[in-house]
Design an enzyme around this catalytic site. Structure first.
Site, mmCIF file in Angstrom:
data_model
loop_
_atom_site.group_PDB
_atom_site.id
_atom_site.type_symbol
_atom_site.label_atom_id
_atom_site.label_comp_id
_atom_site.label_asym_id
_atom_site.label_seq_id
_atom_site.Cartn_x
_atom_site.Cartn_y
_atom_site.Cartn_z
ATOM 1 N N ASP A 98 -1.666 19.000 3.396
ATOM 2 C CA ASP A 98 -1.252 17.591 3.342
ATOM 3 C C ASP A 98 -1.186 17.130 1.878
ATOM 4 O O ASP A 98 -2.135 17.352 1.117
ATOM 5 C CB ASP A 98 -2.289 16.758 4.130
ATOM 6 N N HIS A 100 -0.302 13.860 0.970
ATOM 7 C CA HIS A 100 -0.397 12.395 0.829
ATOM 8 C C HIS A 100 -1.684 12.017 0.105
ATOM 9 O O HIS A 100 -2.771 12.373 0.556
ATOM 10 C CB HIS A 100 -0.364 11.748 2.206
ATOM 11 N N SER A 151 -3.084 17.158 10.282
ATOM 12 C CA SER A 151 -4.310 17.021 9.484
ATOM 13 C C SER A 151 -5.511 16.610 10.340
ATOM 14 O O SER A 151 -6.651 16.911 9.995
ATOM 15 C CB SER A 151 -4.109 15.991 8.364
HETATM 16 CO CO1 B1M Z 1 5.006 11.321 4.325
HETATM 17 N N1 B1M Z 1 4.684 11.111 6.243
HETATM 18 N N2 B1M Z 1 5.639 13.135 4.633
HETATM 19 N N3 B1M Z 1 5.330 11.353 2.442
HETATM 20 N N4 B1M Z 1 4.623 9.486 4.340
HETATM 21 C C1 B1M Z 1 4.022 9.869 6.687
HETATM 22 C C2 B1M Z 1 2.512 10.060 6.787
HETATM 23 C C3 B1M Z 1 4.686 9.639 8.108
HETATM 24 C C4 B1M Z 1 3.834 8.844 9.110
HETATM 25 C C5 B1M Z 1 6.043 8.953 7.892
HETATM 26 C C6 B1M Z 1 6.809 8.663 9.175
HETATM 27 O O1 B1M Z 1 7.312 9.570 9.794
HETATM 28 N N5 B1M Z 1 6.880 7.419 9.579
HETATM 29 C C7 B1M Z 1 4.971 11.124 8.559
HETATM 30 C C8 B1M Z 1 3.853 11.827 9.355
HETATM 31 C C9 B1M Z 1 4.226 12.067 10.775
HETATM 32 C C10 B1M Z 1 3.247 12.889 11.533
HETATM 33 O O2 B1M Z 1 2.478 13.674 11.078
HETATM 34 N N6 B1M Z 1 3.296 12.658 12.811
HETATM 35 C C11 B1M Z 1 5.221 11.808 7.234
HETATM 36 C C12 B1M Z 1 5.915 13.037 7.077
HETATM 37 C C13 B1M Z 1 6.556 13.588 8.320
HETATM 38 C C14 B1M Z 1 6.027 13.685 5.834
HETATM 39 C C15 B1M Z 1 6.674 15.066 5.565
HETATM 40 C C16 B1M Z 1 6.349 16.151 6.605
HETATM 41 C C17 B1M Z 1 8.173 14.844 5.433
HETATM 42 C C18 B1M Z 1 8.982 16.095 5.244
HETATM 43 O O3 B1M Z 1 8.758 16.873 4.350
HETATM 44 N N7 B1M Z 1 9.939 16.245 6.118
HETATM 45 C C19 B1M Z 1 6.082 15.391 4.182
HETATM 46 C C20 B1M Z 1 4.722 16.091 4.340
HETATM 47 C C21 B1M Z 1 4.357 16.928 3.207
HETATM 48 C C22 B1M Z 1 2.945 17.453 3.374
HETATM 49 O O4 B1M Z 1 1.987 16.688 3.377
HETATM 50 N N8 B1M Z 1 2.836 18.748 3.538
HETATM 51 C C23 B1M Z 1 5.846 14.022 3.614
HETATM 52 C C24 B1M Z 1 5.895 13.724 2.258
HETATM 53 C C25 B1M Z 1 5.728 12.454 1.738
HETATM 54 C C26 B1M Z 1 5.974 12.090 0.269
HETATM 55 C C27 B1M Z 1 5.592 13.224 -0.688
HETATM 56 C C28 B1M Z 1 7.431 11.765 0.097
HETATM 57 C C29 B1M Z 1 5.146 10.774 0.150
HETATM 58 C C30 B1M Z 1 3.681 10.997 -0.313
HETATM 59 C C31 B1M Z 1 3.472 10.799 -1.792
HETATM 60 C C32 B1M Z 1 2.002 10.792 -2.144
HETATM 61 O O5 B1M Z 1 1.117 10.452 -1.381
HETATM 62 N N9 B1M Z 1 1.752 11.211 -3.355
HETATM 63 C C33 B1M Z 1 5.100 10.305 1.583
HETATM 64 C C34 B1M Z 1 4.785 8.983 1.980
HETATM 65 C C35 B1M Z 1 4.688 7.971 0.865
HETATM 66 C C36 B1M Z 1 4.577 8.602 3.330
HETATM 67 C C37 B1M Z 1 4.355 7.187 3.922
HETATM 68 C C38 B1M Z 1 5.720 6.519 3.971
HETATM 69 C C39 B1M Z 1 3.371 6.268 3.214
HETATM 70 C C40 B1M Z 1 1.975 6.840 3.024
HETATM 71 C C41 B1M Z 1 1.163 5.966 2.099
HETATM 72 O O6 B1M Z 1 0.988 6.285 0.939
HETATM 73 N N10 B1M Z 1 0.697 4.800 2.586
HETATM 74 C C42 B1M Z 1 3.792 7.567 5.358
HETATM 75 C C43 B1M Z 1 4.010 6.506 6.394
HETATM 76 C C44 B1M Z 1 2.717 5.946 6.960
HETATM 77 O O7 B1M Z 1 1.638 6.217 6.557
HETATM 78 N N11 B1M Z 1 2.844 5.179 8.018
HETATM 79 C C45 B1M Z 1 4.250 8.954 5.542
HETATM 80 C C46 B1M Z 1 -0.086 3.873 1.807
HETATM 81 C C47 B1M Z 1 -1.564 4.334 1.776
HETATM 82 C C48 B1M Z 1 -2.423 3.375 0.972
HETATM 83 O O8 B1M Z 1 -2.003 4.340 3.109
HETATM 84 O O9 B1M Z 1 -2.721 6.771 3.014
HETATM 85 O O10 B1M Z 1 -2.810 5.469 5.195
HETATM 86 P P1 B1M Z 1 -2.932 5.503 3.716
HETATM 87 O O11 B1M Z 1 -4.399 5.053 3.285
HETATM 88 C C49 B1M Z 1 -5.031 3.916 3.841
HETATM 89 C C50 B1M Z 1 -5.910 4.224 5.052
HETATM 90 O O12 B1M Z 1 -5.361 5.222 5.887
HETATM 91 C C51 B1M Z 1 -7.243 4.553 4.469
HETATM 92 O O13 B1M Z 1 -7.316 3.756 3.296
HETATM 93 C C52 B1M Z 1 -6.011 3.434 2.811
HETATM 94 C C53 B1M Z 1 -5.874 1.931 2.656
HETATM 95 O O14 B1M Z 1 -6.951 1.315 2.079
HETATM 96 N N12 B1M Z 1 -7.584 5.924 4.087
HETATM 97 C C54 B1M Z 1 -8.890 6.306 3.961
HETATM 98 C C55 B1M Z 1 -6.814 6.977 3.767
HETATM 99 N N13 B1M Z 1 -7.574 8.025 3.469
HETATM 100 C C56 B1M Z 1 -8.847 7.659 3.566
HETATM 101 C C57 B1M Z 1 -10.035 8.367 3.363
HETATM 102 C C58 B1M Z 1 -11.240 7.697 3.563
HETATM 103 C C59 B1M Z 1 -11.261 6.363 3.941
HETATM 104 C C60 B1M Z 1 -10.100 5.647 4.151
HETATM 105 O O15 B1M Z 1 -12.429 8.284 3.390
HETATM 106 C C61 B1M Z 1 -12.514 9.627 3.029
#
Ligand code: B1M
Length: 215
Positions: A98, A100, A151
């Site tokens: 992963d 992200h 994940s």
């Molecule tokens: Co991707 N991605 N992505 N992506 N991406 C998602 C996660 C996805 C839901 C988008 C969608 O389809 N709507 C989807 C997953 C679907 C699934 O698994 N069912 C997805 C996909 C499919 C993919 C790829 C597979 C796409 C592809 O290649 N075809 C690929 C995966 C690559 C891989 O990981 N092997 C991929 C790639 C990418 C980018 C590289 C383009 C980019 C990431 C860049 C980066 O992080 N450096 C990206 C992004 C930006 C997203 C979305 C749009 C936004 C994520 C984000 O940063 N959110 C995302 C959509 C979504 O999440 N709904 C998506 C903002 C961030 C602050 O939120 O990380 O949730 P989040 O963190 C929150 C809480 O969750 C929590 O605190 C934070 C807020 O305070 N939290 C914790 C998180 N971790 C924590 C740990 C803790 C405590 C709290 O304690 C340890």
């Protein structure tokens, strides 16, 4: 566009030019963290929705993520820091497979600003690297982040590995990331794990849970 809409738009459109001026203006009326939570995260949410529904292609998601990271880095020095220090140590990682890391890095910032020492291992970390770092750095807590559905399975495997190494009771585990649910972590995973495992829906809940782990 009004300032707040403009800033949110910048995340959605991946538009970096001129963002500093907008962030400076935003800082005049809101604390840095509130700008992240109220505006920038809302932009990322829209990006996720557009990508999920096929209306946005991956390279544009990457651009949005870059703008988001730059904006958070620009705001970071303006965030409040507590005087507390040495409240505890967490090894933090995005799990194997992963990439992200925006959420994980926000967790790092919030915990570091609130008295915790964070050993941030980065992305795609295999369980062996996480556990080695936890031992070596004498971590109090292990934190794992992951956004992909796969994940959530990796996290379970990592907990199984901790069980089999007999170290579950030594390291409480904090889990977060968009694909997790509270019931998956605090019922399903809690049932199979030999130690304490908790779910944080955001970085602030992560901080509260760290405080309870260390109490
Ligand atoms: Co991707 N991605 N992505 N992506 N991406 C998602 C996660 C996805 C839901 C988008 C969608 O389809 N709507 C989807 C997953 C679907 C699934 O698994 N069912 C997805 C996909 C499919 C993919 C790829 C597979 C796409 C592809 O290649 N075809 C690929 C995966 C690559 C891989 O990981 N092997 C991929 C790639 C990418 C980018 C590289 C383009 C980019 C990431 C860049 C980066 O992080 N450096 C990206 C992004 C930006 C997203 C979305 C749009 C936004 C994520 C984000 O940063 N959110 C995302 C959509 C979504 O999440 N709904 C998506 C903002 C961030 C602050 O939120 O990380 O949730 P989040 O963190 C929150 C809480 O969750 C929590 O605190 C934070 C807020 O305070 N939290 C914790 C998180 N971790 C924590 C740990 C803790 C405590 C709290 O304690 C340890």
């Amino acid at each position: 566009l009004p300032l707040w809409e403009r800033l949110e738009r910048r995340i959605i459109d991946g538009e970096l030019t001129g963002i500093e001026a907008d962030l400076d203006e935003a800082l005049e009326s809101k604390p840095a963290l509130a700008i992240v939570n109220d505006t920038l995260l809302s932009g990322m949410k829209t990006v996720g929705e557009l990508f999920g529904s096929g209306q946005m292609q991956l390279p544009f998601v990457l651009k949005s993520a870059e703008v988001m990271k730059k904006a958070v880095a620009y705001l970071e020095p303006h965030m409040e820091k507590s005087d507390d220090d040495g409240k505890g140590r967490i090894v933090l990682a995005t799990v194997k497979g992963d990439v992200h890391d925006i959420g994980k890095n926000l967790v790092d910032i919030i915990l570091s600003n609130n008295g915790y020492e964070v050993v941030n291992l980065g992305i795609k970390q295999p369980v062996s690297a996480i556990l080695e770092a936890a031992e070596e750095k004498k971590a109090d807590v292990i934190g794992m982040s992951g956004l992909l559905v796969k994940s959530t399975v990796i996290m379970k495997e990592n907990l199984e590995e901790m069980n089999s190494r007999g170290i579950s009771e030594r390291f409480p585990v904090l889990l977060g990331g968009a694909a997790l649910t509270r019931s998956y972590v605090e019922q399903d995973l809690a049932e199979m794990f030999g130690g304490e495992v908790r779910y944080a829906k955001d970085a602030f809940e992560g901080l509260r849970l760290m405080d309870t782990f260390m109490a």
